[in-house]
Design a protein around this motif. Structure first.
Motif, PDB file in Angstrom:
ATOM      1  N   MET B 316       0.835  -1.199   0.000  1.00 37.64           N
ATOM      2  CA  MET B 316       0.000   0.000   0.000  1.00 37.64           C
ATOM      3  C   MET B 316       0.870   1.249   0.000  1.00 37.64           C
ATOM      4  N   GLN B 318       4.028   1.470  -1.097  1.00 34.33           N
ATOM      5  CA  GLN B 318       4.976   1.560  -2.218  1.00 34.33           C
ATOM      6  C   GLN B 318       4.598   2.609  -3.286  1.00 34.33           C
ATOM      7  N   PRO B 319       3.369   2.613  -3.800  1.00 34.86           N
ATOM      8  CA  PRO B 319       3.089   3.607  -4.852  1.00 34.86           C
ATOM      9  C   PRO B 319       3.025   5.036  -4.326  1.00 34.86           C
ATOM     10  N   THR B 320       3.002   5.185  -3.005  1.00 29.63           N
ATOM     11  CA  THR B 320       2.853   6.540  -2.452  1.00 29.63           C
ATOM     12  C   THR B 320       4.187   7.215  -2.152  1.00 29.63           C
ATOM     13  N   TYR B 321       5.292   6.476  -2.296  1.00 30.11           N
ATOM     14  CA  TYR B 321       6.581   7.049  -1.900  1.00 30.11           C
ATOM     15  C   TYR B 321       6.833   8.409  -2.559  1.00 30.11           C
ATOM     16  N   THR B 322       6.710   8.433  -3.879  1.00 30.89           N
ATOM     17  CA  THR B 322       7.019   9.680  -4.587  1.00 30.89           C
ATOM     18  C   THR B 322       5.989  10.779  -4.299  1.00 30.89           C
TER      19      THR B 322
END
Lengths: 502, 384
Positions: B316, B318-322
């Motif tokens: 969950m 991972q895609p929010t890092y950036t």
């Protein structure tokens, strides 16, 4: 730390109707038969479309490099796949022209699972390869009529959605037939040749699909027409020419797993379908239609929770279940055009019942309780000797159902289950794990065949002689009924004996 | 945090001891469960939460119970189950491990949905398998295992979803009473959240008055567990910086208007709680709150540093890092992330990083506050 302009999420520039003639719609991520037919549906509606090449290991590496660390394996494959295609095009025609010439369309979210956030990886990859201007559109997968995407260049309306739906159903039926024929073909390579011609034929049919005006007109035509049935009858006629030897003993291996990995045929799943066939198995592929059926069940379940809370809940359940019946009826109609040979859709509510002691039906993400349900369904109904579950590295819902399968195996230790973690770059490990279980599956198929011979009093030689006397049974289009065995050869022996008695 | 105060209970109930694993989204909903069970007549002292996560707990009670390799917050649950089953002086009667499908969220109604992570919601099924695959440990120990699926994000459904499990525990329990208990649970949760939001506002007001910096932790609720988040924020607090958690940021109208009003009036977002400008597929409750917290931090002058905690293999996060990093950093706020947290605390590297963070906070906070304040409209309600 200097302040710059605030971060804003990616918003694609519009894709306008005027651009239709020049812009190609990129898509992919399914098996090649379905992709070819969907491309024809786009062309039928006046679009230009292009299928992205099947993802490769180079795409996996590119995906890992270009997006945030820790992605699940399908995200890495599909992100790298799109990025590598666009990078190649950009080096050929320039970034600006690439952004002008192509748009990418993909399915949007199914909830909290990372699948709904793939676009984030795509967007980051686009930024990282200098293609921020490239247009990427998400299509909701749960609405038939979504209107026009930004700019109006692509209308996700009933003619498009129904076309894609029928394309998937036809491709599923063909795929199922193909996988039941190829392991038994007498002339090597004949099935592939016929399938290639059949896909050409179906592609032509979808490209020339008659247009019907309006939402309801289009729906009524798709439900009532014999157009697709006729196209599949031609497929059936072409398959009739294939001679098969179904007395070859092959273990039936049912493919389950995460949607992308179980559907695609290529490097993302180590070419598992072909590898299993090469190792002597008959593959029971995962039909996309099963997932669509599950999606409808998921809605039913949501409404079931609302019974007693929302007065319209029962009506909604009835409506979706009616839709499911129409869906099943349509698929059965297409299967019938292929002699009833393609595998039927399992009853979703039976899958739910089977999975219930181990995995709650409302747990969402990916295939939910279906992985448990399908494994038990195939095992208990003798539809496969072995389950090969293709589980992507870091897939969130899939790891959970694999964990729950530990409980299933505790109760059903005779279920041959090969959960393979697919990372894309550990092929030998995945295949050797699969081979260990497959070896046992082969023994079971052989034992089952021998028991069928013993039960019927036949020998292989006598069975062959009976087949010689019935040349129609040596055709690919002859349907061997399921007589209680998982394997085709065992079922054929039981069928021959029954026919002999009749 | 998991404290409880006695409340008026209905008539006598069987003297049941209920064990609840102190894991995952229990960290943000525990007050609901306490309020619910107390309203059903279960004494507060009979509600037993397992201990904080620790490697010892896993070794002693969870060994050999794992069924799959996934993120540590889910994996460690085997130790919690084991501790509740085998590690109690007085045996529990019920192991209650709800499958929380959706969550109450301050962003509810402003985002697409408030679902729990697919792994987190399914974790009880997964962990149970480790205790039933060879023999049914629950039955053997005389413990009733109850894991109802519950949509806490949709209060209309909750009583109906919980009734079968609760009636199994308390035979003859009428639906009406479950509904009352559910209402009491929500009230308890709401009161607790309001109290913590109030505390967060007091901290921010103090920072604003004193011109002092504070740190915001962006993480999932279970990173509050010392065994999951490894108390990294506590190490930072020891350097004198107040710590806020995104789950308990203040949401008062005056503050929201000051922080987000301009963007709302410009039509960029529909409300202060809309995150579509940074995160369009807003299905996950915890993810949404992390993204909203990042926006809050980007605008709040006295939050000069954001600490991001994520666990190893968190799909969950991972895609929010950036998006999270960009949202924070582009505002000129310091951003440090501790990714891939697992069972073992990497004490040495945490110490070095904490010292580095403290150094930058010391050196840069005054400038950051000044620059961020200059961008904000006048009339900050924190200074009022």
């Amino acid at each position: 730390m200097n302040q710059t302009s605030p971060y804003r999420t990616y918003r694609p520039a519009p894709f306008t109707p005027e651009e239709r003639g020049q812009v190609e719609i990129l898509f992919g991520g399914l098996h090649w038969r379905a992709e070819r037919l969907i491309k024809a549906v786009f062309e039928n509606l006046g679009h230009r479309a292009r299928i992205l090449p099947t993802a490769t290991r180079e795409d996996l590496l590119a995906g890992r490099e270009l997006a945030d660390v820790g992605q699940c394996c399908p995200t890495s494959f599909t992100t790298g796949n799109l990025a590598n295609f666009l990078r190649a095009e950009a080096s050929r025609i320039g970034a600006e022209e690439t952004a002008r010439r192509y748009v990418y369309v993909t399915a949007g979210s199914c909830g909290a699972c990372r699948f709904g956030q793939y676009h984030q990886s795509y967007e980051l990859a686009l930024r990282n390869v200098g293609l921020e201007a490239f247009r990427l559109f998400l299509v909701a997968q749960d609405r038939m009529d979504q209107g026009a995407l930004a700019g109006g260049g692509l209308k996700v309306d009933m003619p498009l959605t129904l076309g894609i739906l029928w394309a998937i159903l036809c491709a599923d039926a063909l795929q199922s037939l193909e996988y039941q024929v190829r392991p038994y073909e007498v002339v090597p390579g004949e099935t592939d040749r016929v399938v290639a011609a059949c896909v050409d034929h179906l592609e032509q049919a979808f490209r020339n699909r008659p247009q019907r005006d309006g939402k309801w007109g289009s729906l009524a035509w798709h439900l009532g027409t014999g157009y697709f049935v006729e196209a599949l009858r031609e497929v059936y006629r072409r398959f009739e020419a294939i001679e098969v030897d179904r007395l070859r003993v092959r273990p039936v291996v049912k493919i389950t797993g995460e949607f992308y990995l179980q559907t695609v045929e290529g490097e993302p799943n180590h070419n598992m379908h072909r590898w299993l066939e090469a190792e002597g198995a008959e593959v029971y592929p995962a039909a996309i239609a099963v997932w669509l059926d599950y999606w409808m069940r998921f809605y039913v379940q949501g409404f079931e929770d609302e019974v007693g809370v929302d007065r319209t809940a029962r009506a909604k359940i009835a409506a979706v279940r009616a839709l499911q019946r129409v869906f099943g009826w349509t698929y059965d109609r297409l299967r019938a055009a292929l002699g009833g040979i393609p595998h039927a859709l399992p009853d979703q509510y039976e899958l739910r019942r089977l999975a219930a002691p181990y995995y709650h039906h409302r747990l969402s993400g990916g295939e939910g309780d279906m992985l448990v349900g399908k494994a038990l369904w195939a095992h208990l109904n003798r539809r496969a000797h072995m389950i090969c579950e293709l589980s992507p590295y870091a897939c969130m819902p899939n790891t959970m159902s694999i964990g729950a399968m530990a409980g299933v195996l505790g109760k059903h230790p005779d279920l041959l289950y090969a959960p393979l973690e697919i990372k894309g770059d550990a092929e030998v490990h995945a295949l050797s794990r699969c081979q260990m279980i497959l070896t046992e599956a082969k023994k079971r198929a052989q034992r089952e065949y021998e028991e069928a011979l013993e039960r019927t009093g036949l020998t292989t030689e006598r069975a062959r002689a009976l087949l010689e006397a019935h040349p129609e049974m040596r055709r690919a289009t002859y349907r061997v009924p399921h007589a209680g065995a998982a394997g085709t050869a065992a079922n054929l022996v039981l069928h021959l004996a029954a026919r002999g008695r009749a | 945090m998991f404290g409880r105060k006695p409340s008026a209970a209905p008539g006598p109930r069987p003297r049941l001891r209920i064990g609840i694993p102190r894991t995952l989204n229990i960290w943000s909903t525990h007050q609901f469960w306490i309020g619910l069970f107390e309203a059903l007549g279960i004494e507060a002292r009979s509600i037993v939460f397992s201990s904080d996560t620790s490697e010892e707990q896993g070794r002693e009670f969870g060994r050999g119970r794992g069924t799959v390799d996934c993120c540590y917050p889910v994996k460690c649950m085997s130790g919690h189950y084991g501790e509740l089953i085998f590690g109690q002086k007085r045996r529990i009667d019920v192991l209650f491990s709800p499958m929380i499908y959706s969550l109450p969220s301050m962003l509810h109604g402003h985002v697409a949905d408030s679902l729990a992570c697919p792994r987190v919601m399914a974790a009880p099924e997964n962990i149970r398998a480790g205790f039933t695959r060879e023999k049914d440990v629950f039955a053997e120990q005389g413990i009733r295992y109850l894991a109802p699926l519950v949509s806490l994000g949709d209060p209309r459904l909750v009583a109906k979803q919980l009734h079968p499990a609760l009636a199994e525990m308390l035979p003859g329990l009428p639906m009406k009473e479950v509904q009352r208990a559910v209402d009491a649970g929500y009230q308890a949760l709401s009161a607790f959240n309001d109290r913590l939001r109030g505390r967060s506002r007091e901290i921010l007001a103090w920072c604003a008055r004193e011109g002092r910096p504070c740190i915001l932790v962006l993480a999932r609720p279970y990173h509050m567990d010392p065994g999951i988040g490894h108390e990294i924020e506590t190490d930072l607090q020891a350097h004198g910086y107040p710590i806020l958690w995104s789950q308990y940021l203040p949401t008062d109208g005056d503050l929201m208007d000051w922080l987000f009003g301009e963007q709302v009036r410009a039509g960029e977002i529909r409300s202060p709680f809309d995150i579509a400008d940074v995160w369009p597929t807003s299905y996950s409750a915890n993810t949404n709150e992390i993204l909203w917290g990042a926006k809050f931090a980007a605008r709040t002058p006295w939050i000069t540093c954001v600490i991001r905690l994520t666990s190893y293999e968190c799909g969950m996060d991972q895609p929010t890092y950036t998006p999270v990093q960009q949202t924070v950093e582009r505002s000129g706020t310091l951003y440090f992330s501790f990714q891939d947290l697992d069972s073992t605390k990497p004490a040495g590297s945490v110490k070095i990083r904490v010292e580095t963070i403290a150094y930058y906070l010391e050196r840069m906070s005054a400038d950051i506050i000044g620059r961020k304040q200059a961008r904000m409209p006048p009339g900050c309600p924190l200074l009022g």
